[in-house]
Motif scaffolding. Structure first.
Motif, short mmCIF file in Angstrom:
data_model
loop_
_atom_site.label_atom_id
_atom_site.label_comp_id
_atom_site.label_asym_id
_atom_site.label_seq_id
_atom_site.Cartn_x
_atom_site.Cartn_y
_atom_site.Cartn_z
N PRO A 1 0.78 -1.11 0.10
CA PRO A 1 0.29 -0.15 0.20
C PRO A 1 0.68 1.15 -0.08
N LYS A 2 2.09 1.21 0.68
CA LYS A 2 2.79 2.24 0.49
C LYS A 2 3.57 2.91 -0.74
N LEU A 3 3.82 1.82 -1.21
CA LEU A 3 4.17 1.90 -2.15
C LEU A 3 3.38 2.14 -3.63
N ALA A 4 1.64 1.72 -3.13
CA ALA A 4 0.88 2.62 -3.80
C ALA A 4 0.76 4.02 -3.75
N GLU A 5 1.36 4.32 -2.46
CA GLU A 5 0.94 5.75 -2.56
C GLU A 5 1.68 6.68 -2.79
N ALA A 6 3.28 6.17 -3.06
CA ALA A 6 4.13 6.59 -4.00
C ALA A 6 4.05 6.34 -5.49
N GLY A 7 3.15 5.56 -6.15
CA GLY A 7 2.56 5.69 -7.38
C GLY A 7 3.70 4.70 -8.34
N VAL A 8 4.06 3.80 -6.79
CA VAL A 8 4.17 2.56 -7.83
C VAL A 8 3.48 1.88 -9.05
N ARG A 9 3.50 1.70 -9.82
CA ARG A 9 2.80 0.48 -10.87
C ARG A 9 3.70 -0.86 -10.93
N ALA A 10 3.82 -1.24 -10.47
CA ALA A 10 4.68 -2.80 -10.83
C ALA A 10 6.16 -3.34 -9.84
N VAL A 11 5.56 -4.29 -9.34
CA VAL A 11 6.68 -4.23 -8.30
C VAL A 11 6.92 -5.96 -8.82
N LEU A 12 8.23 -6.02 -8.42
CA LEU A 12 8.88 -7.96 -8.89
C LEU A 12 9.46 -7.75 -7.43
N ASP A 13 9.20 -8.89 -6.77
CA ASP A 13 9.51 -9.83 -5.90
C ASP A 13 10.52 -10.87 -6.21
N CYS A 14 11.38 -10.52 -5.51
CA CYS A 14 12.33 -11.80 -5.31
C CYS A 14 12.40 -12.51 -4.16
N PRO A 15 12.03 -13.69 -3.22
CA PRO A 15 11.91 -14.20 -2.62
C PRO A 15 13.04 -15.21 -2.15
N ALA A 16 15.02 -14.12 -1.93
CA ALA A 16 15.85 -14.67 -1.98
C ALA A 16 16.17 -15.47 -0.39
N GLY A 17 15.18 -15.78 0.93
CA GLY A 17 15.31 -16.59 1.81
C GLY A 17 14.67 -17.67 1.13
N PHE A 18 13.76 -17.73 0.27
CA PHE A 18 13.21 -19.93 0.02
C PHE A 18 13.92 -20.02 -1.30
N VAL A 19 14.21 -21.68 -1.07
CA VAL A 19 14.15 -22.17 -2.30
C VAL A 19 13.43 -22.88 -2.83
N SER A 20 12.74 -22.73 -2.57
CA SER A 20 11.46 -23.85 -3.32
C SER A 20 10.21 -23.55 -3.51
N ASP A 21 9.61 -23.97 -3.90
CA ASP A 21 7.85 -24.03 -3.47
C ASP A 21 7.43 -24.68 -3.06
N HIS A 22 6.15 -23.79 -2.01
CA HIS A 22 5.87 -24.41 -1.02
C HIS A 22 4.56 -23.73 -0.51
N LEU A 23 4.47 -23.88 0.59
CA LEU A 23 3.30 -22.50 1.00
C LEU A 23 3.12 -21.04 0.82
N GLU A 24 4.45 -20.82 1.61
CA GLU A 24 4.59 -19.01 1.59
C GLU A 24 5.00 -18.40 0.28
N VAL A 25 5.32 -19.44 -0.50
CA VAL A 25 5.62 -18.71 -1.84
C VAL A 25 4.14 -18.83 -2.49
N LEU A 26 2.97 -20.03 -2.84
CA LEU A 26 2.71 -19.82 -3.85
C LEU A 26 1.44 -20.10 -3.17
N TYR A 27 1.00 -19.69 -1.94
CA TYR A 27 0.44 -18.93 -0.86
C TYR A 27 -0.22 -17.29 -1.06
N ASP A 28 1.03 -17.30 0.13
CA ASP A 28 1.79 -15.88 0.74
C ASP A 28 2.27 -14.36 -0.44
#
Length: 320
Positions: free
Chosen positions: A243-270
């Motif tokens: 929400p803070k990024l949206a307020e600042a006018g950001v319209r594109a966000v890429l997340d790199c979940p660098a702490g995770f190495v596999s597809d599991h619930l914290e990646v596939l759901y969260d």
């Protein structure tokens, strides 16, 4: 020619193998306290949203372990045989089960490594303590890889993923420099900072190495998947950042979940469900980088660190 048989204990958090195992899994995470019907229903709904009642999540860990064993034996030489076994924190085979499986294989020594690049006493440290305790009980010599957050192959694998997703944003009509890049990892209780835990700093170092390699100037770090406990957890949470990024006018966000190495619930759901939903409501295009899973660069990182541990043992034994 005598063959040096080396056991490799590959440790990870674990996940249920089927929907009917979710309650036992959740109870183990809660130190034997069964979840309330409401808590169980919520977690079950998350798994249903991700896997639709079919459980491929454990298969990914199985593939990682199988391919790592193959890779180690392809490069280890004729006088060395590596045997890899799993040890999971909250599902069978548990960490002590994995140690015992290696002992029964008749290995003379072992190396333990966790499918998590960053060290924390609460996470990786806990795995190591469990494994060491069981190994000492059995008389099995074991040493551990504590972290590999800055290994060049890991950084390259993450960098390639960031660059690939940024290219997709450009193809969709966004200027590369207008894409805000976030790096994220599983939050832990904030008390670890006061205790001098290296986890937050190692994650920031990984993020900076990847950002520099990918020539990303506009990036920041966010936490995710915090536990629901009375104590404060590391923040800001990614769902608070959007929400803070949206307020600042950001319209594109890429997340790199660098702490995770596999597809599991914290990646596939969260990320893939919760964050995508939140971003859509804010008018943000959100994407995440692909998980490492069985990427040869990632498995090569694990192989290198295991071989380093084995070489260190050999050097110590020769008095060098």
């Amino acid at each position: 020619m005598s063959v040096r048989r080396i056991g490799v204990l590959v440790m990870s958090y674990g996940t249920p193998e089927s929907m009917d195992q979710i309650e036992a899994y959740y109870t183990h995470i809660r130190h034997g306290r069964a979840p309330s019907p409401e808590q169980l229903a919520e977690l079950t709904a998350r798994y249903e949203a991700v896997v639709g009642g079919v459980f491929p999540l454990r298969e990914n860990t199985n593939r990682q372990v199988e391919q790592l064993e193959r890779m180690l034996n392809e490069t280890g030489g004729e006088d060395v045989e590596f045997i890899c076994r799993q040890g999971l924190k909250h599902a069978y085979p548990f960490v002590p089960d994995g140690v015992e499986a290696l002992f029964r294989e008749g290995v003379s020594e072992a190396v333990g490594i966790v499918l998590a690049p960053h060290y924390s006493r609460m996470s990786v440290g806990g795995y190591i303590l469990e494994a060491r305790t069981k190994a000492e009980e059995l008389g099995l010599p074991i040493r551990f890889v504590e972290s590999y957050y800055d290994h060049p192959s890991l950084i390259l694998a993450l960098t390639e993923r960031v660059q690939a997703k940024l290219d997709e944003f450009v193809q969709a009509g966004y200027a590369r420099e207008d894409v805000k890049v976030l790096f994220s990892a599983h939050s832990l209780p904030a008390s670890i900072v006061e205790a001098g835990d290296p986890y937050p700093q190692q994650l920031l170092e990984t993020a900076k190495l990847v950002a520099d390699a990918a020539d990303v100037k506009d990036w920041s770090f966010a936490w995710q998947s915090a536990g629901r406990t009375p104590v404060p957890w590391l923040g800001p949470d990614i769902l608070e950042v959007l929400p803070k990024l949206a307020e600042a006018g950001v319209r594109a966000v890429l997340d790199c979940p660098a702490g995770f190495v596999s597809d599991h619930l914290e990646v596939l759901y969260d990320l893939d469900i919760e964050c995508v939903r939140a971003a859509e409501q804010l008018g943000i295009r959100f994407a995440r980088t692909e998980s490492l899973n069985t990427d040869p660069l990632y498995l090569g990182t694990l192989r290198d660190k295991i071989e380093e541990a084995v070489a260190a043992k050999a050097d110590a034994g020769s008095g060098r």
